[in-house]
Design an enzyme around this catalytic site. Structure first.
Site, PDB file in Angstrom:
ATOM      1  N   SER A   5     -30.861 -35.730  -9.271  1.00  0.00           N
ATOM      2  CA  SER A   5     -31.044 -35.375 -10.686  1.00  0.00           C
ATOM      3  C   SER A   5     -30.597 -36.549 -11.531  1.00  0.00           C
ATOM      4  CB  SER A   5     -30.178 -34.167 -11.071  1.00  0.00           C
ATOM      5  OG  SER A   5     -30.563 -33.026 -10.366  1.00  0.00           O
ATOM      6  N   ALA A  39     -21.829 -22.493  -6.089  1.00  0.00           N
ATOM      7  CA  ALA A  39     -21.047 -21.965  -4.959  1.00  0.00           C
ATOM      8  C   ALA A  39     -19.949 -22.973  -4.601  1.00  0.00           C
ATOM      9  CB  ALA A  39     -21.959 -21.730  -3.767  1.00  0.00           C
ATOM     10  N   HIS A  94     -27.173 -31.520  -0.335  1.00  0.00           N
ATOM     11  CA  HIS A  94     -25.765 -31.856  -0.084  1.00  0.00           C
ATOM     12  C   HIS A  94     -25.730 -33.083   0.826  1.00  0.00           C
ATOM     13  CE1 HIS A  94     -24.885 -27.249  -0.544  1.00  0.00           C
ATOM     14  NE2 HIS A  94     -25.142 -27.830  -1.703  1.00  0.00           N
ATOM     15  N   ASN A 104     -19.928 -36.543  -2.881  1.00  0.00           N
ATOM     16  CA  ASN A 104     -20.090 -36.006  -1.533  1.00  0.00           C
ATOM     17  C   ASN A 104     -20.238 -37.110  -0.481  1.00  0.00           C
ATOM     18  OD1 ASN A 104     -20.205 -33.603  -2.961  1.00  0.00           O
ATOM     19  ND2 ASN A 104     -22.442 -33.505  -2.942  1.00  0.00           N
TER      20      ASN A 104
HETATM   21  C1  LIG Z   1     -30.479 -26.790  -7.277  1.00  0.00           C
HETATM   22  C2  LIG Z   1     -29.130 -27.258  -6.779  1.00  0.00           C
HETATM   23  C3  LIG Z   1     -28.225 -26.329  -6.275  1.00  0.00           C
HETATM   24  C4  LIG Z   1     -26.977 -26.759  -5.801  1.00  0.00           C
HETATM   25  N1  LIG Z   1     -26.063 -25.818  -5.432  1.00  0.00           N
HETATM   26  C5  LIG Z   1     -24.833 -26.205  -5.051  1.00  0.00           C
HETATM   27  C6  LIG Z   1     -23.824 -25.239  -4.770  1.00  0.00           C
HETATM   28  O1  LIG Z   1     -24.020 -24.034  -4.927  1.00  0.00           O
HETATM   29  N2  LIG Z   1     -22.611 -25.689  -4.356  1.00  0.00           N
HETATM   30  C7  LIG Z   1     -22.346 -27.011  -4.202  1.00  0.00           C
HETATM   31  O2  LIG Z   1     -21.227 -27.352  -3.808  1.00  0.00           O
HETATM   32  N3  LIG Z   1     -23.272 -27.949  -4.509  1.00  0.00           N
HETATM   33  C8  LIG Z   1     -24.494 -27.578  -4.943  1.00  0.00           C
HETATM   34  N4  LIG Z   1     -25.412 -28.525  -5.284  1.00  0.00           N
HETATM   35  C9  LIG Z   1     -25.027 -29.938  -5.183  1.00  0.00           C
HETATM   36  C10 LIG Z   1     -24.125 -30.312  -6.368  1.00  0.00           C
HETATM   37  O3  LIG Z   1     -24.809 -30.180  -7.565  1.00  0.00           O
HETATM   38  C11 LIG Z   1     -23.597 -31.715  -6.136  1.00  0.00           C
HETATM   39  O4  LIG Z   1     -22.766 -31.662  -4.988  1.00  0.00           O
HETATM   40  C12 LIG Z   1     -22.770 -32.246  -7.305  1.00  0.00           C
HETATM   41  O5  LIG Z   1     -23.493 -32.253  -8.496  1.00  0.00           O
HETATM   42  C13 LIG Z   1     -22.278 -33.661  -6.978  1.00  0.00           C
HETATM   43  O6  LIG Z   1     -21.583 -34.165  -8.068  1.00  0.00           O
HETATM   44  P1  LIG Z   1     -21.475 -35.718  -8.347  1.00  0.00           P
HETATM   45  O7  LIG Z   1     -20.801 -35.854  -9.665  1.00  0.00           O
HETATM   46  O8  LIG Z   1     -20.864 -36.385  -7.181  1.00  0.00           O
HETATM   47  O9  LIG Z   1     -22.966 -36.265  -8.392  1.00  0.00           O
HETATM   48  P2  LIG Z   1     -24.205 -35.902  -9.325  1.00  0.00           P
HETATM   49  O10 LIG Z   1     -24.065 -34.534  -9.868  1.00  0.00           O
HETATM   50  O11 LIG Z   1     -25.422 -36.216  -8.562  1.00  0.00           O
HETATM   51  O12 LIG Z   1     -24.068 -36.927 -10.542  1.00  0.00           O
HETATM   52  C14 LIG Z   1     -24.207 -38.310 -10.356  1.00  0.00           C
HETATM   53  C15 LIG Z   1     -24.803 -38.913 -11.614  1.00  0.00           C
HETATM   54  O13 LIG Z   1     -24.741 -40.336 -11.495  1.00  0.00           O
HETATM   55  C16 LIG Z   1     -25.848 -40.890 -12.185  1.00  0.00           C
HETATM   56  N5  LIG Z   1     -26.082 -42.268 -11.729  1.00  0.00           N
HETATM   57  C17 LIG Z   1     -26.537 -42.689 -10.533  1.00  0.00           C
HETATM   58  N6  LIG Z   1     -26.586 -44.030 -10.481  1.00  0.00           N
HETATM   59  C18 LIG Z   1     -26.162 -44.482 -11.674  1.00  0.00           C
HETATM   60  C19 LIG Z   1     -26.004 -45.782 -12.231  1.00  0.00           C
HETATM   61  N7  LIG Z   1     -26.262 -46.900 -11.525  1.00  0.00           N
HETATM   62  N8  LIG Z   1     -25.587 -45.892 -13.531  1.00  0.00           N
HETATM   63  C20 LIG Z   1     -25.311 -44.769 -14.255  1.00  0.00           C
HETATM   64  N9  LIG Z   1     -25.447 -43.514 -13.758  1.00  0.00           N
HETATM   65  C21 LIG Z   1     -25.853 -43.368 -12.490  1.00  0.00           C
HETATM   66  C22 LIG Z   1     -26.981 -39.941 -11.797  1.00  0.00           C
HETATM   67  O14 LIG Z   1     -28.031 -40.022 -12.731  1.00  0.00           O
HETATM   68  C23 LIG Z   1     -26.269 -38.574 -11.818  1.00  0.00           C
HETATM   69  O15 LIG Z   1     -26.443 -37.920 -13.051  1.00  0.00           O
HETATM   70  C24 LIG Z   1     -26.657 -28.141  -5.787  1.00  0.00           C
HETATM   71  C25 LIG Z   1     -27.563 -29.074  -6.307  1.00  0.00           C
HETATM   72  C26 LIG Z   1     -28.786 -28.634  -6.819  1.00  0.00           C
HETATM   73  C27 LIG Z   1     -29.738 -29.643  -7.414  1.00  0.00           C
END
Ligand SMILES: Cc1cc2nc3c(=O)[nH]c(=O)nc-3n(C[C@H](O)[C@H](O)[C@H](O)COP(=O)(O)OP(=O)(O)OC[C@H]3O[C@@H](n4cnc5c(N)ncnc54)[C@H](O)[C@@H]3O)c2cc1C
Length: 496
Positions: free
Chosen positions: A107, A120, A430, A464
């Protein structure tokens, strides 16, 4: 040039957790957060399920990156044979470069996948836990992550209670008492009117003061020996580039784009991108039997009973050696794809979508690799995925399918087309292991047990990608817990 104390790259749940903790523990710290995607929901980073229904599809569409790619489908459905789609709010990560993991998706929006996730938030169990972290410390960090994420178990409706009691009877004598089917812990804030505010980056961030720069991409980290001094960033709509200087940097840009940014910055240790895992997913759809309705003691259509399309969610936890899957049971008024109801005789309790997450064992060969010659849609090094589900996992997949069949019999029967099936690799969303944590000095890991990149003093990673173990439990709670453990070391750098 801009200066900030802390630069966070990525605005998802994990980047937001870092910001919140530093905001609480070190008030006055200036925090700049860079996010390549646009703001698609208000408050910034809120879950689309908190938006009025008519705004949700636009928010999902806007999170799918520049047009022309392979798009998500706002109604998540079983894949049509021969095509792979990603759920609404996501885009296929690297079309044409991910044959081994065709459904890998990302995303691009403020709040990251946390704008689209299911919320979750169970804890990992047994050998899923990260054994380089002392057990008591991991528990304390998970507890703090639960506070930040507002983890709760939602109230049960009578159908949900009936489903749960049938599931518990099925597993009686098989699973230990504390691993029985139960309401799934969720990141959610129940509201006085009975509705739910679903968790997202906004609920983690709270009112932490952060300078958020949306549609701004970190192109490369600027290094000086063992220190990172900032990043070169670009505002995507205008193409304007600028250096943001910082005392410390956190990269929390998901399991694919975090190693990509390290690679682009010349940080290329051998384990970078390797040991790539996810949850191998087996999925099914069950029409609930009349027994569920009788047990519930009501016949109100489930749609009239609850406001959310998912009426309740249950989990059957991972238990090493006994139940090496995590089962997610989502009770719904509507099946996730059109069903000929005359053929299934579904009653008032309606459907559950039920999946088993199966372990993928880390292997050095499963990896994401980056190109020095080609670029992706963001102008970053093209990423390609080399990944294979091996016989070791397929043996567990067979057992997981048999498990789902037995569980389904206890609550109803599969709808046509809803029999257990192995979903395309990447469907779990994931993705883990690509910047894994370890205590080996970097031999087979990218960060130490405080999430600091080996060889650097003030460069920390989140997300993750740090999870080094074979897991089936939803990862985000664990990743936020790893951020909790990183913060004392990060604070030292901000103080220094
Ligand atoms: C439909 C769906 C259902 C899910 N359900 C679950 C659930 O029930 N339980 C669960 O544990 N997990 C679930 N997940 C997964 C969960 O959303 C992710 O584990 C979580 O969002 C990870 O968080 P994060 O901050 O590490 O990364 P992300 O949420 O992916 O955020 C990372 C951000 O970094 C940005 N980025 C990347 N590269 C750069 C760059 N070079 N410069 C600037 N910005 C950058 C991206 O655009 C992104 O917005 C689900 C995901 C989806 C899509």
């Amino acid at each position: 040039m801009t200066s900030t104390d802390l630069l966070i790259i990525g605005s998802g749940p994990v980047g937001s957790a870092f910001a919140r903790l530093i905001g609480e523990q070190r008030p006055g710290t200036s925090i700049t957060m860079i996010e390549l995607g646009p703001q698609v929901s208000t408050p910034a980073g809120t879950n689309v399920r908190n938006l009025p229904p008519e705004e949700r599809d636009a928010a999902r569409e806007a999170s799918q990156g520049p047009s022309g790619g392979v798009r998500g489908d706002s109604a998540r459905s079983l894949q049509v044979e021969g095509t792979v789609i990603s759920p609404g709010g996501t885009y296929i990560a690297s079309p044409g470069h991910q044959a081994g993991m065709p459904a890998a998706a990302l995303s691009a929006c403020v709040g990251g996948m946390g704008v689209h996730w299911t919320c979750a938030t169970p804890r990992p169990n047994d050998d899923e836990r990260i054994d380089v972290i002392p057990s008591g410390e991991l528990d304390a960090a998970l507890e703090e992550a639960e506070r930040l994420m507002h983890v709760t178990t939602l109230p049960e409706n009578p159908y949900g209670s009936a489903i749960k009691s049938l599931l518990r009877e099925h597993f009686s004598g098989v699973l230990p008492e504390d691993r029985m089917p139960d309401g799934l812990p969720m990141s959610a804030i129940p509201q006085p009117d009975g509705s739910i505010r679903w968790g997202g980056a906004d609920t983690i961030l709270g009112d932490t003061p952060v300078t958020l720069r949306a549609e701004t991409i970190a192109r490369r980290l600027i290094l000086d020996g063992a220190r990172v001094v900032g990043a070169e960033v670009e505002h995507i709509p205008t193409g304007e580039r600028e250096v943001v200087e910082a005392k410390a940097v956190v990269v929390a840009a998901n399991a694919l784009q975090t190693p990509q940014l390290l690679w682009a910055s010349g940080i290329r240790p051998d384990p970078l991108g390797r040991y790539f895992t996810e949850h191998v997913l087996v999925y099914s759809v069950v029409a609930l039997s009349d027994e569920v309705v009788q047990r519930a003691g009501i016949d109100t259509p489930v749609k009239e009973l609850v406001k959310d399309p998912t009426a309740s969610t249950f989990g059957i936890p991972y238990t090493a050696g006994v139940h090496p899957y995590r089962t997610q049971v989502m009770h719904m008024a509507d099946a996730p794809f059109p069903v000929d109801e005359s053929a299934v005789g579904v009653g008032a309790a309606r459907y559950v979508a039920m999946g088993n997450g199966v372990r993928k064992f880390p292997r050095v060969e499963d990896r994401v690799v980056f190109s020095d010659a080609e670029t992706d849609r963001w102008g970053m090094p093209q990423l390609s995925i080399e990944y294979e589900v091996t016989d070791r996992e397929l043996a567990e997949v067979d057992a997981a399918m048999a498990d789902l069949r037995a569980v389904a019999q206890s609550i109803g029967s599969f709808v046509p087309g809803g029999e257990p099936r192995l979903m395309p690799a990447g469907t779990s969303l994931h993705y883990k292991g690509t910047v894994r944590m370890g205590d080996d000095g970097g031999a087979a890991s990218v960060v130490d047990t405080r999430s600091r990149v080996w060889g650097f003093e003030n460069l920390f990673l989140g997300g993750n990608g740090l999870i080094p173990t074979a897991t089936v439990t939803n990862p985000t709670l664990t990743s936020v817990a790893l951020a909790v453990r990183a913060v004392p070391a990060l604070r030292e750098q901000l103080d220094g």
